[in-house]
Design an enzyme around this catalytic site. Structure first.
Site, PDB file in Angstrom:
ATOM      1  N   TYR A   1      89.328  98.405 -74.304  1.00 45.48           N
ATOM      2  CA  TYR A   1      88.284  97.638 -74.979  1.00 45.48           C
ATOM      3  C   TYR A   1      87.957  96.355 -74.220  1.00 45.48           C
ATOM      4  CZ  TYR A   1      89.391 100.965 -78.648  1.00 45.48           C
ATOM      5  OH  TYR A   1      89.614 102.141 -79.339  1.00 45.48           O
ATOM      6  N   HIS A   2      87.709  96.517 -72.902  1.00 45.77           N
ATOM      7  CA  HIS A   2      87.356  95.392 -72.035  1.00 45.77           C
ATOM      8  C   HIS A   2      86.001  95.639 -71.359  1.00 45.77           C
ATOM      9  CE1 HIS A   2      91.907  94.305 -71.355  1.00 45.77           C
ATOM     10  NE2 HIS A   2      91.496  94.066 -72.597  1.00 45.77           N
ATOM     11  N   PRO A   3      84.962  96.069 -72.076  1.00 43.01           N
ATOM     12  CA  PRO A   3      83.693  96.359 -71.396  1.00 43.01           C
ATOM     13  C   PRO A   3      82.999  95.093 -70.908  1.00 43.01           C
ATOM     14  CG  PRO A   3      83.401  96.488 -73.768  1.00 43.01           C
ATOM     15  CD  PRO A   3      84.876  96.299 -73.533  1.00 43.01           C
TER      16      PRO A   3
END
Length: 310
Positions: free
Chosen positions: A234-236
């Site tokens: 969850y590091h876009p």
């Protein structure tokens, strides 16, 4: 949707950190288990002294490193986190998003994740070459967008994962951890598409011994493993990237202002042109703080200019 400003970079350049989760069951270690964490004794220990299992997030260590494939002049391309505990189905399915089918393939027949002591390694590729895209699905803003991360679409990322998983498992294969490990949650080669009976030695070896086979021998296994079980951290970033006017895909300038749109800035992780060599939380907070400072500075300048013209 009528086009007001044509910025082809909007939604392009999507990057994310892909990761793997490996739980190693251990003996003789005071690791967190569900029963320990939820016990009255643990609650009292935390309430009275601020100590014990509830005083830790369980994410107790992290290693950064460079694989042989790391780009020259770039920071670490590999991160390995360590959770002191063996996650259960609720953690992996409800919080991380692992399907129950995939979770079943990751189970060890001799161990029960969540009920036994263990450590969980989280290897991560920090600088993937693959790029995804975010597009509109409809003119209705209430309809979710189409998000295609295109993980592992660049073959170089699979090669990097061979290096990353080799290094991560080398950490566990060394003392003092090696003598404590009794099992591991990992897929059987037969469960991985395309491998079939490519690894007949797997059933006759312990997982740690299997993982220490020559890197060239294990390359297909590691690639198939991350293709099946890789998951987002969850590091876009990157879909409204910052860049100079000469960059056709740049969306915002150095002051976070959207090109061609007055009064609009972007102040989140999407302005990062590339992923950082670490988690994205802290730099995203910094971007928001910097945006607030620049807006405040510009507002003060506008008010001063207005006052001087009176």
């Amino acid at each position: 949707v009528p086009t007001e400003v044509d910025l082809p970079g909007v939604g392009q350049n999507l990057q994310d950190h892909l990761a793997m989760f490996y739980t190693f069951f251990v003996k003789g270690a005071d690791a967190v288990t569900k029963a320990k964490a939820e016990s009255p004794a643990a609650l009292l220990q935390w309430l009275l002294r601020g100590e014990g299992h509830l005083s830790s997030s369980s994410y107790d260590a992290v290693v950064h490193g460079r694989t042989p494939l790391a780009a020259a002049g770039e920071g670490p391309d590999m991160q390995v986190g360590l959770f002191v505990g063996a996650g259960d189905e609720k953690l992996f399915h409800d919080n991380i998003g692992v399907s129950r089918s995939a979770w079943g393939h990751l189970q060890s027949p001799k161990h029960k994740a969540g009920e036994e002591e263990g450590v969980t390694l989280v290897p991560c590729h920090l600088h993937p070459k693959s790029r995804g895209v975010v597009e509109l699905a409809s003119a209705d803003p209430a309809v979710p967008p189409l998000i295609d991360p295109r993980y592992l679409s660049d073959e170089a990322d699979l090669d990097a994962w061979v290096e990353i998983l080799t290094a991560a498992n080398l950490l566990v294969a060394q003392e003092p951890l090696r003598s404590l490990v009794t099992g591991v949650t990992a897929p059987h080669p037969a469960d991985l598409h395309g491998l079939g009976d490519a690894y007949p030695e797997y059933d006759a070896m312990s997982p740690l011994d299997f993982y220490q086979l020559p890197k060239a021998r294990l390359a297909r296994y590691w690639k198939a493993t991350v293709q099946h079980f890789g998951m987002t951290l969850y590091h876009p970033v990157g879909t409204c990237k910052m860049g100079p006017p000469s960059d056709p895909l740049a969306v915002v300038d150095a002051s976070l202002r959207v090109r061609g749109v007055a009064g609009l800035r972007v102040a989140d992780a999407s302005v990062m042109p590339k992923l950082p060599s670490a988690n994205t939380n802290a730099p995203t907070i910094m971007i928001g703080e910097k945006a607030a400072a620049m807006i405040r500075r510009d507002r003060v300048g506008e008010e001063a200019a207005a006052s001087s013209s009176l």
